[in-house]
Every structure is written in structure tokens, then in C-alpha cells.
Scaffold this motif. Structure first.
Motif, PDB file in Angstrom:
ATOM      1  N   SER A 187      -5.455  -0.781  -1.824  1.00  0.00           N
ATOM      2  CA  SER A 187      -5.680  -0.334  -0.444  1.00  0.00           C
ATOM      3  C   SER A 187      -6.610   0.869  -0.412  1.00  0.00           C
ATOM      4  O   SER A 187      -7.370   1.050   0.532  1.00  0.00           O
ATOM      5  CB  SER A 187      -4.355  -0.031   0.253  1.00  0.00           C
TER       6      SER A 187
ATOM      7  N   ALA B 249      -6.190   4.027   5.918  1.00  0.00           N
ATOM      8  CA  ALA B 249      -5.748   2.808   5.230  1.00  0.00           C
ATOM      9  C   ALA B 249      -5.035   1.889   6.227  1.00  0.00           C
ATOM     10  O   ALA B 249      -5.220   0.666   6.212  1.00  0.00           O
ATOM     11  CB  ALA B 249      -4.821   3.143   4.067  1.00  0.00           C
TER      12      ALA B 249
ATOM     13  N   GLY C 248       4.392   2.844  -3.886  1.00  0.00           N
ATOM     14  CA  GLY C 248       3.622   2.912  -5.126  1.00  0.00           C
ATOM     15  C   GLY C 248       4.054   4.118  -5.921  1.00  0.00           C
ATOM     16  O   GLY C 248       5.210   4.551  -5.860  1.00  0.00           O
ATOM     17  N   LEU C 249       3.108   4.680  -6.630  1.00  0.00           N
ATOM     18  CA  LEU C 249       3.419   5.846  -7.452  1.00  0.00           C
ATOM     19  C   LEU C 249       3.858   7.016  -6.579  1.00  0.00           C
ATOM     20  O   LEU C 249       4.557   7.911  -7.031  1.00  0.00           O
ATOM     21  CB  LEU C 249       2.194   6.231  -8.270  1.00  0.00           C
ATOM     22  N   GLY C 250       3.441   6.999  -5.325  1.00  0.00           N
ATOM     23  CA  GLY C 250       3.857   8.048  -4.393  1.00  0.00           C
ATOM     24  C   GLY C 250       5.370   8.108  -4.267  1.00  0.00           C
ATOM     25  O   GLY C 250       5.957   9.191  -4.168  1.00  0.00           O
TER      26      GLY C 250
ATOM     27  N   MET D 163      -5.880   8.727   6.263  1.00  0.00           N
ATOM     28  CA  MET D 163      -7.210   8.416   5.730  1.00  0.00           C
ATOM     29  C   MET D 163      -7.700   7.035   6.157  1.00  0.00           C
ATOM     30  O   MET D 163      -8.694   6.539   5.650  1.00  0.00           O
ATOM     31  CB  MET D 163      -7.225   8.536   4.210  1.00  0.00           C
TER      32      MET D 163
ATOM     33  N   TYR E  24      -5.307   8.878  -8.754  1.00  0.00           N
ATOM     34  CA  TYR E  24      -4.194   7.922  -8.747  1.00  0.00           C
ATOM     35  C   TYR E  24      -4.356   6.903  -9.873  1.00  0.00           C
ATOM     36  O   TYR E  24      -3.392   6.501 -10.519  1.00  0.00           O
ATOM     37  CB  TYR E  24      -4.197   7.224  -7.393  1.00  0.00           C
TER      38      TYR E  24
ATOM     39  N   PHE F 161       1.197  10.917   2.374  1.00  0.00           N
ATOM     40  CA  PHE F 161       0.734  10.216   1.173  1.00  0.00           C
ATOM     41  C   PHE F 161       1.549   8.942   0.968  1.00  0.00           C
ATOM     42  O   PHE F 161       1.013   7.863   0.739  1.00  0.00           O
ATOM     43  CB  PHE F 161       0.889  11.139  -0.038  1.00  0.00           C
ATOM     44  N   SER F 162       2.864   9.087   1.076  1.00  0.00           N
ATOM     45  CA  SER F 162       3.726   7.957   0.771  1.00  0.00           C
ATOM     46  C   SER F 162       3.525   6.817   1.766  1.00  0.00           C
ATOM     47  O   SER F 162       3.587   5.644   1.399  1.00  0.00           O
ATOM     48  CB  SER F 162       5.185   8.413   0.763  1.00  0.00           C
TER      49      SER F 162
ATOM     50  N   SER G 222       0.783   6.129   3.206  1.00  0.00           N
ATOM     51  CA  SER G 222      -0.665   5.800   3.208  1.00  0.00           C
ATOM     52  C   SER G 222      -1.323   6.179   4.528  1.00  0.00           C
ATOM     53  O   SER G 222      -2.065   5.392   5.107  1.00  0.00           O
ATOM     54  CB  SER G 222      -0.906   4.300   2.964  1.00  0.00           C
TER      55      SER G 222
ATOM     56  N   SER H  11       0.842  -1.202   0.000  1.00  0.00           N
ATOM     57  CA  SER H  11       0.000   0.000   0.000  1.00  0.00           C
ATOM     58  C   SER H  11       0.874   1.248   0.000  1.00  0.00           C
ATOM     59  O   SER H  11       0.655   2.186  -0.768  1.00  0.00           O
ATOM     60  CB  SER H  11      -0.905   0.002   1.237  1.00  0.00           C
ATOM     61  N   ALA H  12       1.869   1.237   0.878  1.00  0.00           N
ATOM     62  CA  ALA H  12       2.701   2.438   1.033  1.00  0.00           C
ATOM     63  C   ALA H  12       3.556   2.687  -0.213  1.00  0.00           C
ATOM     64  O   ALA H  12       3.641   3.805  -0.722  1.00  0.00           O
ATOM     65  CB  ALA H  12       3.594   2.290   2.270  1.00  0.00           C
TER      66      ALA H  12
HETATM   67  N1  PFF Z   1       1.077   5.321  -0.416  1.00  0.00           N
HETATM   68  C1  PFF Z   1       0.671   5.206  -1.784  1.00  0.00           C
HETATM   69  C2  PFF Z   1       1.838   5.603  -2.656  1.00  0.00           C
HETATM   70  O1  PFF Z   1       2.835   6.121  -2.135  1.00  0.00           O
HETATM   71  O2  PFF Z   1       1.771   5.409  -3.854  1.00  0.00           O
HETATM   72  C3  PFF Z   1      -0.548   6.016  -2.081  1.00  0.00           C
HETATM   73  C4  PFF Z   1      -1.640   5.843  -1.069  1.00  0.00           C
HETATM   74  C5  PFF Z   1      -2.199   4.585  -0.881  1.00  0.00           C
HETATM   75  C6  PFF Z   1      -2.022   6.894  -0.282  1.00  0.00           C
HETATM   76  C7  PFF Z   1      -3.140   4.398   0.109  1.00  0.00           C
HETATM   77  C8  PFF Z   1      -2.957   6.733   0.707  1.00  0.00           C
HETATM   78  C9  PFF Z   1      -3.493   5.471   0.893  1.00  0.00           C
HETATM   79  F1  PFF Z   1      -4.350   5.297   1.845  1.00  0.00           F
END
Ligand code: PFF
Length: 455
Positions: A324, A235, A25-27, A233, A105, A227-228, A230, A22-23
Motif C-alpha cells: 500500500s 493510502a 502490519g509491522l505497525g 498520507m 519499513y 501509522f497503524s 495507514s 494495509s493497516a
Molecule cells: N499501517 C501499516 C502498519 O501498521 O504496519 C503501516 C503503514 C502502511 C502506514 C501504509 C502508512 C501507510 F500508508
């Protein structure tokens, strides 16, 4: 509200991989480099790292404690811990934010699909100059039908996994793919750092120029850290709710935070050296990574094949994150509204696709979305800022106040340590959650609201 039959990770490793999925990813690979580039490089990176340690890690542990204790989605969790209060709205904001983030996203994730296709057809692997690369990028994303279709394909993939449930769908996919991604990134970083002129990129990333610091930069770094990881929010509340009772949760949470941050830095060590060696402007914006990466593939042995493998893994990394995002919203409808998981996945995914269309069309196809309301930035950028910076920051602030002052550190700690594994340094954690995070995040938000510097 029953938690029976919700599913569970098979163990600690399963959780770490899914939460890291989850963490990471594109972030990390798309958002971190371009945000660092837009905000002056080293100074941004330093503030980002400070936020990961001072705010990210404490919030990870806070979210996981709530998830483990309540075994519920974010709304249900706050309802259970603070019945009859307004705290449930904080959970509601989280669910809404998950939907909001997924809606842009999935558009970027669609771009990675088109790059995967471009790599397979040889279009990407053969690129050598920044101009060529830019032309490929614009051709791929500036259309109208193609970006929407790619977003729809990505959303369909996400729906399919989330339908399958926790351990079958989500865990299985991440087990092999995450470690492979790490190895490929290391190879690419080594190549990038040894390119002619690559050293300037490393300096840009690590030598802070404090004259570049501003409230905007600080806000961007806070948003990026959350964001990175997660966070902000729910998650990690949701993923923590599937954590097996017997395992060491504090350790698992901290491992995920370090793993995620390491991957972001690694992505920086690829992008910035490469960018300086091909002469692309670091502040080029959201297209940065897509324009810069192809230049590395051309300089790797078997670059074409490498490009295919890389975009495949990037697609998967994005998928484990979109899963996620959708999961948070689905868990809410399954737990609170007693929807069937399959029905919830499908309808929420489709609704989100509708909201994703304006973002997909904002890269040149529709003028009004490209320069949204005369702000000079695209509709997609605005979504990214609203949901990915503001909303997550408000969520993290509320969460710290809740855990630090309402539910209370002793209860949260008891939940975290329920398996008997202790959290080292829990006094520090308590100070960060009760004082440092609320004051820092609150001050940044208030300052930005008063000065309205951000837009
Ligand atoms: N953390 C993910 C990323 O860095 O790509 C993006 C993301 C996923 C943000 C899930 C928030 C979340 F709840």
C-alpha cells in the motif's frame, strides 16, 4: 487523469481485507509494543485508544470519502476537488511520506525475512533465554551486507505485487493470510498470558500510570494511531478510490479501524506478558519484539514449526502494508504523469531501495548512522519519527481542515453514502472532523514545535 482501467476491489470484503492488510502490519506487531514500552505502557495505550476513536476513525472516513468521490491518487484528488489551489501539495506530502515510510519499513520487513530464515534453520525456535535471543537478533541485523540484501528482497516482492495491479495482486494475497494471522496471534496470546509472571505484563499494558504522561508520549500515541491505521498520507484515499460504487463504505472503514486496533492490542497481550516472564526491559526499543517473541515459541508445542508459520505470516502482513505504501506513490505517477504501472512500480521501488540503505546500515554497521548526528538514536529511528509521526500528523491535520472546512462535510458525506448506506452518527463525525481533530492535532504539533521537546 482518467480513472478508467485503474482497477477496483471485487467487493466490500475484498476492500476490507486489502485495507486491513494495509493497516495491519509491522505497525501493530513491531511498532506498537515497543512504542508502548518506551512510553510507559498503560497511559500510552489509553491515549492511543482515545486517538484511534477521536481522530483515527473520523480521518479514515474522510480519506475514504475523498478517494471514493475522486477515484484518484492523493495529488489528483486534491487537484480535482480544489482546482488551482495549493491543496495539491498536501497530496504531494502524502506521496512523499509514502516513499519515506517505505524506505525504513522495508528494512524492518527485511528483518522479519531473516527471522523467517532463522526459524526455518532452527536458530530461532531453539532460543530459550533473553540473552540468547538478543545475540541472535544482533547477529541477524547488525551486519552490513545481509540487511541491505534482505531489504532488497523485500522491495522486489513489493514491486512484483504492485506491478500486478489492484485486485489480482493485492486482494488475492490478503484473503487467506489475514484470518490465519489472527488465529495464530490468539494462540500466542493465550500462551503468553499463562506464562509465569505474565500477569505483570497485562497490568503494565492496561493500568495507566498517569505520571508517565508527557507531550512526547502524546505525540508518540498520535503518530502510532495514524501509522497503524495507514492514515495521514493518502493510502486510504488511494484504496478508497478502488471501492465499488454499490457497496457500504462507512461500515467497511469502521470495520478496518477496529480490526487493526484489535490486532495491536492482541500483539500487546503477547509481547508484554512474555517480556515480563523473561525479564526483558519494556523500553528496549525497536528490537523489543524480535528479542521477546522467540521465547514464546520455545514454550509452545511444536514451537519450531509455529515459529516458521508465524514469521511467514508476519512477512505477509508486512508485505500487504509495503504494497500500500508503494501503491500510493505508483498511483500518483500512473494517474498524474501517465507512467505505465509496471515501469512506475520498478523505478520507484528501486529508488526507494537506495534511500533505504542508510536505515539498513544503521543498526551497528556504520557508527555515524547508529548514533545519528549525536542524537543518541539511529538513523532509522529518526526516519520513523519524521515520516511516521510528524508527517502523518501534519497530513491528518490538513486533511481534516480540507474535508471539514474547504470541501465540506455535506459533500464528503454524500460521497461516503453514495451507495445509499448511511453513516450512523454523522453529526458526531462532523464535529470530530471540523473541530476536535484540527484543534487536538494542531495543538500537539504547535506545542511540540514551540517547546522542541521531541528530539
Ligand atoms: N499501517 C501499516 C502498519 O501498521 O504496519 C503501516 C503503514 C502502511 C502506514 C501504509 C502508512 C501507510 F500508508
Amino acid at each position: 487523469m482518467a480513472s478508467a482501467g485503474r482497477g477496483q476491489w471485487s467487493g466490500k470484503a475484498g476492500f476490507i481485507l486489502a485495507a486491513a492488510g494495509s493497516a495491519i502490519g509491522l505497525g501493530n506487531i513491531w511498532r506498537f509494543p515497543y512504542t508502548a514500552g518506551e512510553n510507559g505502557g498503560g497511559a500510552f495505550v489509553l491515549v492511543y485508544l482515545a486517538f484511534v476513536l477521536l481522530i483515527g476513525v473520523p480521518v479514515v472516513l474522510s480519506e475514504l470519502s475523498i478517494g471514493r468521490f475522486t477515484k484518484l491518487n492523493p495529488v489528483g484528488a486534491f487537484k480535482k476537488l480544489a482546482p488551482g489551489t495549493n491543496w495539491k501539495w498536501l497530496g504531494g506530502l502524502g506521496v512523499l511520506t509514502g516513499f519515506g515510510i517505505l524506505a525504513f519499513y522495508s528494512v524492518i520487513a527485511g528483518w522479519t525475512l531473516s527471522y523467517l530464515w532463522g526459524a526455518i534453520t532452527g536458530q530461532v525456535g531453539g532460543v530459550t533465554t533473553a540473552e540468547q535471543s538478543n545475540a541472535v537478533f544482533e547477529a541477524l541485523i547488525g551486519g552490513s551486507l545481509v540487511p541491505v540484501i534482505l531489504t532488497a528482497i523485500f522491495m522486489a516482492m513489493t514491486i512484483l505485487v504492485v506491478r500486478g495491479g489492484v485486485s489480482n495482486g493485492i486482494e488475492r494475497a490478503t484473503k487467506i493470510l489475514m484470518p490465519t494471522l489472527l488465529v495464530m496471534l490468539v494462540v500466542m496470546a493465550i500462551r503468553a498470558m499463562t506464562l509465569d509472571g505474565g500477569g505483570a505484563g497485562i497490568a503494565y499494558l492496561f493500568q495507566p500510570d498517569f505520571s508517565k504522561l508527557s507531550v512526547d508520549v502524546i505525540m508518540a500515541a498520535l503518530g502510532q494511531a495514524l501509522f497503524s491505521l495507514s492514515l495521514g498520507m493518502g493510502a486510504m484515499i488511494t484504496y478508497g478510490s478502488y471501492f465499488p460504487d454499490r457497496e457500504n463504505l462507512p461500515q467497511a472503514g469502521i470495520v478496518v479501524a477496529f480490526f487493526d486496533t484489535g490486532i495491536a492490542i492482541l500483539a500487546g497481550l503477547i509481547i508484554f506478558p512474555a517480556l515480563f516472564s523473561v525479564g526483558v526491559d519494556p523500553s528496549a526499543g525497536p528490537g523489543l519484539v524480535f528479542v521477546v517473541l522467540p521465547s514464546i515459541f520455545a514454550q509452545l508445542p511444536a514451537g519450531g514449526l509455529f515459529a516458521i508459520a508465524f514469521y511467514f505470516l508476519l512477512t505477509i502482513a508486512a508485505l500487504t502494508s509495503t504494497i500500500s505504501l508503494l501503491e500510493v506513490v505508483v498511483a500518483y505517477f500512473v494517474d498524474e504523469k501517465q507512467w505505465d504501472r509496471k515501469k512506475a512500480s520498478l523505478w520507484i521501488g528501486l529508488a526507494c531501495l537506495v534511500f533505504a540503505v542508510p536505515s539498513a546500515l544503521s543498526q551497528g554497521a556504520v557508527g555515524g548512522l547508529t548514533d545519528f548526528l549525536g542524537t543518541g538514536v539511529t538513523y532509522l529511528d529518526i526516519q520513523n519519527i519524521i515520516w511516521g509521526n510528524y508527517s502523518l500528523s501534519i497530513g491528518a491535520l490538513g486533511l481534516c481542515i480540507f474535508v471539514g472546512w474547504k470541501w465540506g462535510i455535506p459533500s464528503a458525506l454524500e460521497a461516503l453514502e453514495a451507495s445509499g448506506h448511511k453513516l450512523q452518527g454523522h453529526t458526531l463525525w462532523s464535529i470530530l472532523v471540523r473541530f476536535v481533530c484540527p484543534v487536538a492535532v494542531g495543538a500537539i504539533l504547535v506545542y511540540i514545535m514551540i517547546t522542541q521537546q521531541y528530539f
